[in-house]
Design a protein around this motif. Structure first.
Motif, PDB file in Angstrom:
ATOM      1  N   ASP B   1      41.615  58.885  29.523  1.00  0.00           N
ATOM      2  CA  ASP B   1      40.557  58.336  28.428  1.00  0.00           C
ATOM      3  C   ASP B   1      39.293  58.733  28.533  1.00  0.00           C
ATOM      4  O   ASP B   1      38.813  58.833  29.423  1.00  0.00           O
ATOM      5  CB  ASP B   1      40.673  56.841  28.549  1.00  0.00           C
ATOM      6  CG  ASP B   1      42.024  55.986  28.049  1.00  0.00           C
ATOM      7  OD1 ASP B   1      42.419  56.492  26.865  1.00  0.00           O
ATOM      8  OD2 ASP B   1      42.563  55.284  28.761  1.00  0.00           O
ATOM      9  N   TYR B  31      27.808  47.932  28.845  1.00  0.00           N
ATOM     10  CA  TYR B  31      28.657  46.950  29.021  1.00  0.00           C
ATOM     11  C   TYR B  31      29.821  47.385  29.472  1.00  0.00           C
ATOM     12  O   TYR B  31      30.495  48.329  29.072  1.00  0.00           O
ATOM     13  CB  TYR B  31      28.897  46.174  27.541  1.00  0.00           C
ATOM     14  CG  TYR B  31      27.575  45.470  27.098  1.00  0.00           C
ATOM     15  CD1 TYR B  31      27.007  45.976  25.967  1.00  0.00           C
ATOM     16  CD2 TYR B  31      27.102  44.464  27.655  1.00  0.00           C
ATOM     17  CE1 TYR B  31      25.837  45.402  25.360  1.00  0.00           C
ATOM     18  CE2 TYR B  31      25.871  43.730  26.926  1.00  0.00           C
ATOM     19  CZ  TYR B  31      25.335  44.309  26.030  1.00  0.00           C
ATOM     20  OH  TYR B  31      24.239  43.762  25.459  1.00  0.00           O
ATOM     21  N   TYR B  33      33.757  45.334  31.081  1.00  0.00           N
ATOM     22  CA  TYR B  33      34.701  44.359  30.781  1.00  0.00           C
ATOM     23  C   TYR B  33      35.993  44.430  31.603  1.00  0.00           C
ATOM     24  O   TYR B  33      36.517  45.626  31.857  1.00  0.00           O
ATOM     25  CB  TYR B  33      35.238  44.388  29.593  1.00  0.00           C
ATOM     26  CG  TYR B  33      33.905  44.238  28.340  1.00  0.00           C
ATOM     27  CD1 TYR B  33      33.512  45.479  27.935  1.00  0.00           C
ATOM     28  CD2 TYR B  33      33.217  43.051  27.702  1.00  0.00           C
ATOM     29  CE1 TYR B  33      32.512  45.881  26.971  1.00  0.00           C
ATOM     30  CE2 TYR B  33      32.267  43.112  26.943  1.00  0.00           C
ATOM     31  CZ  TYR B  33      32.001  44.559  26.144  1.00  0.00           C
ATOM     32  OH  TYR B  33      30.904  44.453  25.500  1.00  0.00           O
ATOM     33  N   TYR B  35      39.875  42.903  31.617  1.00  0.00           N
ATOM     34  CA  TYR B  35      40.594  42.092  30.693  1.00  0.00           C
ATOM     35  C   TYR B  35      42.149  42.125  31.440  1.00  0.00           C
ATOM     36  O   TYR B  35      42.336  43.185  32.189  1.00  0.00           O
ATOM     37  CB  TYR B  35      41.023  42.685  29.288  1.00  0.00           C
ATOM     38  CG  TYR B  35      39.918  42.147  28.281  1.00  0.00           C
ATOM     39  CD1 TYR B  35      38.743  43.075  28.209  1.00  0.00           C
ATOM     40  CD2 TYR B  35      40.286  41.346  27.527  1.00  0.00           C
ATOM     41  CE1 TYR B  35      37.769  42.760  27.069  1.00  0.00           C
ATOM     42  CE2 TYR B  35      39.222  40.956  26.244  1.00  0.00           C
ATOM     43  CZ  TYR B  35      37.946  41.933  26.504  1.00  0.00           C
ATOM     44  OH  TYR B  35      36.991  41.477  25.436  1.00  0.00           O
ATOM     45  N   GLN B  37      46.246  41.679  30.572  1.00  0.00           N
ATOM     46  CA  GLN B  37      47.192  41.799  29.299  1.00  0.00           C
ATOM     47  C   GLN B  37      48.571  41.082  29.820  1.00  0.00           C
ATOM     48  O   GLN B  37      49.118  41.789  30.865  1.00  0.00           O
ATOM     49  CB  GLN B  37      47.486  43.105  28.831  1.00  0.00           C
ATOM     50  CG  GLN B  37      48.342  43.111  27.648  1.00  0.00           C
ATOM     51  CD  GLN B  37      48.892  44.619  27.102  1.00  0.00           C
ATOM     52  OE1 GLN B  37      48.486  45.717  27.777  1.00  0.00           O
ATOM     53  NE2 GLN B  37      49.040  44.545  25.876  1.00  0.00           N
ATOM     54  N   PHE B  90      42.940  45.624  32.469  1.00  0.00           N
ATOM     55  CA  PHE B  90      42.214  46.897  31.602  1.00  0.00           C
ATOM     56  C   PHE B  90      40.882  46.776  31.807  1.00  0.00           C
ATOM     57  O   PHE B  90      40.301  45.692  31.805  1.00  0.00           O
ATOM     58  CB  PHE B  90      42.549  47.090  30.257  1.00  0.00           C
ATOM     59  CG  PHE B  90      44.057  47.427  29.933  1.00  0.00           C
ATOM     60  CD1 PHE B  90      45.113  46.695  29.785  1.00  0.00           C
ATOM     61  CD2 PHE B  90      44.358  48.835  29.848  1.00  0.00           C
ATOM     62  CE1 PHE B  90      46.320  47.076  29.392  1.00  0.00           C
ATOM     63  CE2 PHE B  90      45.223  49.354  29.461  1.00  0.00           C
ATOM     64  CZ  PHE B  90      46.483  48.484  29.410  1.00  0.00           C
ATOM     65  N   SER B  99      30.164  49.956  17.792  1.00  0.00           N
ATOM     66  CA  SER B  99      31.292  50.850  18.020  1.00  0.00           C
ATOM     67  C   SER B  99      32.772  50.471  18.566  1.00  0.00           C
ATOM     68  O   SER B  99      33.533  51.233  18.714  1.00  0.00           O
ATOM     69  CB  SER B  99      30.708  52.120  18.985  1.00  0.00           C
ATOM     70  OG  SER B  99      30.433  51.574  20.254  1.00  0.00           O
ATOM     71  N   GLY B 100      32.652  49.204  19.180  1.00  0.00           N
ATOM     72  CA  GLY B 100      33.994  48.850  19.765  1.00  0.00           C
ATOM     73  C   GLY B 100      34.147  49.369  21.060  1.00  0.00           C
ATOM     74  O   GLY B 100      33.068  49.961  21.737  1.00  0.00           O
ATOM     75  N   TYR B 101      35.266  49.048  21.825  1.00  0.00           N
ATOM     76  CA  TYR B 101      35.430  49.426  23.011  1.00  0.00           C
ATOM     77  C   TYR B 101      36.240  50.720  23.400  1.00  0.00           C
ATOM     78  O   TYR B 101      36.849  51.141  22.494  1.00  0.00           O
ATOM     79  CB  TYR B 101      36.349  48.470  23.803  1.00  0.00           C
ATOM     80  CG  TYR B 101      35.880  47.062  24.022  1.00  0.00           C
ATOM     81  CD1 TYR B 101      36.466  46.060  24.593  1.00  0.00           C
ATOM     82  CD2 TYR B 101      34.420  46.397  23.447  1.00  0.00           C
ATOM     83  CE1 TYR B 101      36.080  44.829  25.150  1.00  0.00           C
ATOM     84  CE2 TYR B 101      34.138  45.170  23.697  1.00  0.00           C
ATOM     85  CZ  TYR B 101      35.015  44.133  24.307  1.00  0.00           C
ATOM     86  OH  TYR B 101      34.428  43.020  24.823  1.00  0.00           O
ATOM     87  N   PHE B 103      38.698  51.916  26.453  1.00  0.00           N
ATOM     88  CA  PHE B 103      39.521  51.299  27.228  1.00  0.00           C
ATOM     89  C   PHE B 103      40.002  52.233  28.260  1.00  0.00           C
ATOM     90  O   PHE B 103      40.397  53.373  28.158  1.00  0.00           O
ATOM     91  CB  PHE B 103      40.802  50.662  26.605  1.00  0.00           C
ATOM     92  CG  PHE B 103      40.556  49.289  26.091  1.00  0.00           C
ATOM     93  CD1 PHE B 103      40.305  49.026  24.804  1.00  0.00           C
ATOM     94  CD2 PHE B 103      40.872  48.103  26.941  1.00  0.00           C
ATOM     95  CE1 PHE B 103      40.076  47.867  24.191  1.00  0.00           C
ATOM     96  CE2 PHE B 103      40.663  46.701  26.370  1.00  0.00           C
ATOM     97  CZ  PHE B 103      40.084  46.612  25.148  1.00  0.00           C
ATOM     98  N   GLY B 104      40.162  51.918  29.559  1.00  0.00           N
ATOM     99  CA  GLY B 104      40.937  52.629  30.511  1.00  0.00           C
ATOM    100  C   GLY B 104      42.154  52.708  30.320  1.00  0.00           C
ATOM    101  O   GLY B 104      43.022  51.811  29.375  1.00  0.00           O
ATOM    102  N   SER B 105      43.139  53.220  31.223  1.00  0.00           N
ATOM    103  CA  SER B 105      44.448  53.347  30.848  1.00  0.00           C
ATOM    104  C   SER B 105      45.323  52.080  31.603  1.00  0.00           C
ATOM    105  O   SER B 105      46.452  52.138  31.522  1.00  0.00           O
ATOM    106  CB  SER B 105      45.064  54.765  31.666  1.00  0.00           C
ATOM    107  OG  SER B 105      44.364  55.841  31.169  1.00  0.00           O
TER     108      SER B 105
END
Lengths: 114, 112
Positions: B1, B31, B33, B35, B37, B90, B99-101, B103-105
């Motif tokens: 990514d 920023y 974050y 998360y 899942q 994640f 622009s939205g996020y 993400f990492g893998s």
């Protein structure tokens, strides 16, 4: 606070058939809306987004979503799906400013059958 | 990514041990974050950061702590891992725009 409900946990369709993945949101403020796609064993990728303006937004691979403020919905559609569209799809909402903490729905697993 | 990496990619650890997951970005985004899942829950926000040494709690922060001493690194620590923390974690980055996020893998963590 915002919340998102994806109405279907799994959607099986045949290849070349149309598909709709449903998303409803709840928010007391104006929102940004997103659809993300997750292919197996990968992270999430942004598919499309609604920020303002035209309520119909499109992605480069044929998906589209329509923002409906009165129904608080942001359903994702594609007129003809391909095997490669098999993935999990997440709807997400954020407020319009600041840290843009995204709130995600539970996800919809789209399975394409030949 | 693009410009965001997570380490390790997989980890198995025992109940009660401390675990640290690392997120590294090369995009200089403000920023960051974390998360988790889980099936049937989608992604839930654990903690986020809006700058160096500026962090805040998310929806499911109990049992987790974070640190951000440099713009590019955001660490997630499980002080004493429990089986309920078995999950895929994640990291994501964004700018204060629309622009939205990115993400990492992900890191798949199993607590046994």
């Amino acid at each position: 606070a915002q919340s998102v409900t994806q109405l279907d946990s799994q959607v099986p369709v045949f290849e070349e058939a149309p598909v709709e993945l449903r998303c409803n949101y709840s928010s007391s403020v104006s929102v940004y809306l997103f659809w993300y796609v997750q292919y197996p064993n990968q992270g999430l990728q942004l598919l499309l987004k609604y920020l303002s303006g035209s309520t119909l937004v499109e992605s480069i691979n044929g998906f589209e979503a329509e923002f409906n403020k009165s129904q608080t919905s942001f359903h994702l559609r594609k007129p003809s799906v391909h095997i490669s569209d098999t993935a999990e799809y997440f709807c997400a909402v954020s407020g319009p400013s600041g840290a843009q903490k995204l709130v995600f729905g539970q996800g919809t697993r789209l399975t394409i059958n030949p | 990514d693009a410009g965001i990496t997570q380490s390790p990619r997989h980890k198995v650890t025992e109940t009660g041990t401390p675990v640290t997951l690392r997120c590294h970005q090369t995009e200089n985004h403000r920023y960051m974050y974390w998360y988790r899942q889980d099936p049937g829950h989608g992604l839930r926000l654990i903690h986020y950061s809006y700058g160096v040494k500026d962090t805040d709690k998310g929806e499911v922060s109990d049992g987790y702590s974070v640190s951000r001493s440099k713009t590019e690194d955001f660490l997630l620590t499980l002080e004493s891992a429990t089986s309920s923390q078995t999950s895929v974690y994640f990291c994501a980055i964004s700018e204060p725009t629309d622009s939205g996020y990115t993400f990492g893998s992900g890191t798949r963590l199993t607590v046994v």
